[in-house]
Design a protein around this motif. Sequence first.
Motif: not given
Length: 413
Positions: A269-287
């Motif tokens: 739910e949080f990620l869906i709301k965040l998608d309104t403002f941001y393009r989100i990319e999962n970087r995995g374990l890499m800082p």
Amino acid sequence: MPKIVPFKAVRPTRAIVGLVAARPYQSYTVDERESRMAYNPYSFLHIVNPGYKYDQEVTGEERYRLVKNRYLEFKEEGVFVQDEKPSFYVYKIVNRHGQEFSGIIAATSAEDYENDIIKKHEDTIAKREETFKSYLQTVGFNAEPVLLTYPDNAVIAHIIADTQNTRHAEFEFTMTYRDTHYLWKIDKKETIATIQKEFEKMGTIYIADGHHRSASSYLLFKDEKEKNTNHKGCESYNFFMSYLIPESDLVIHEFNRLIKDLNGLTKEEFLIKLDTFYRIENRGLMPYKPSKPHHFSMYLDGEFYSLYLRKTSYEFKTSLDKLDAQLLYKTILQPILGIDDLRDDSRISYVNGQHDMITIKSSVDSGKFKIGFGMCPSNVEQMKQIADDGLTMPPKSTYILPKLRSGITIYEY
């Protein structure tokens, strides 16, 4: 035009200045304070924590009176000595990372603060202002300068460099934090006048760090001026001690954010709301640490993410809107995570940008926090523009270097 004046600093003797100088009281852990006070009778901590002598905690006016007593004892014992002539003080810090900061310790005008010649970029809390004003009125001295910054100036830079290169320092000592401090005294009237004239040519100077100290000093000025029927404008209460450094010497780090929960939302739910403002990319374990303004890093549930602002979702109307700390607040912290008060909400904590993203990861992985955000630092021009526009940054927007020590130069009221 900013007014700065020389003053007769009270200073530790050369032999023990390194033992006297201390970080701000609250920056020590309880164990650190206990250790330093148990084994170092010269530490300035004995002055700001006078109840240690009686093995009890003292507060309020009683503490202020005891602080004054401990300070007077240090003077009586010859730990502190006051200079005979009003002076400016060239002060240099070289920190553990090899960064150098050089500037001038002087007394700056409370009226300049009132008239917005000394400009601020942070809000202050009225209760803290009044508390520190009362402290100053009782103890009668200030031991930690406000950090101010001014536009780079060739004449002042030459005087500072010439002073450092041609004269032996009054002080030269290294702290356990591995930063080295140097101090030179300027008491020649001609040199003092030249420095003052250069500052008078500047339209404004800016508070970098020490907003509450400067605000409290201004309140003290107003009180004392009103009480003094023979006020002339040259009394010590008209000024407060500052360390003035050129803008090019100022180092600004960001404050990253840690949040204890997702405001009742699931991760999805949080990620869906965040998608309104941001393009989100999962970087995995890499800082991941952002490299551009308006980009953020996020650590959630064992994974790093990069957040890229959707430019159509947020409008930059003011200089404050362009500040990443404000952007994060307006797009995530307030509307999604329900954090309205950045200063007092117990769900949010801050980590200065000298720590890497692994610190964010460790804090979340420990279970103490649910999510962490990293950002790029702001810069001097942003800070100045926000101040010029009469706006204020959110709390913990900047972590500014240098960090000063208490007890090296003391200004008496």
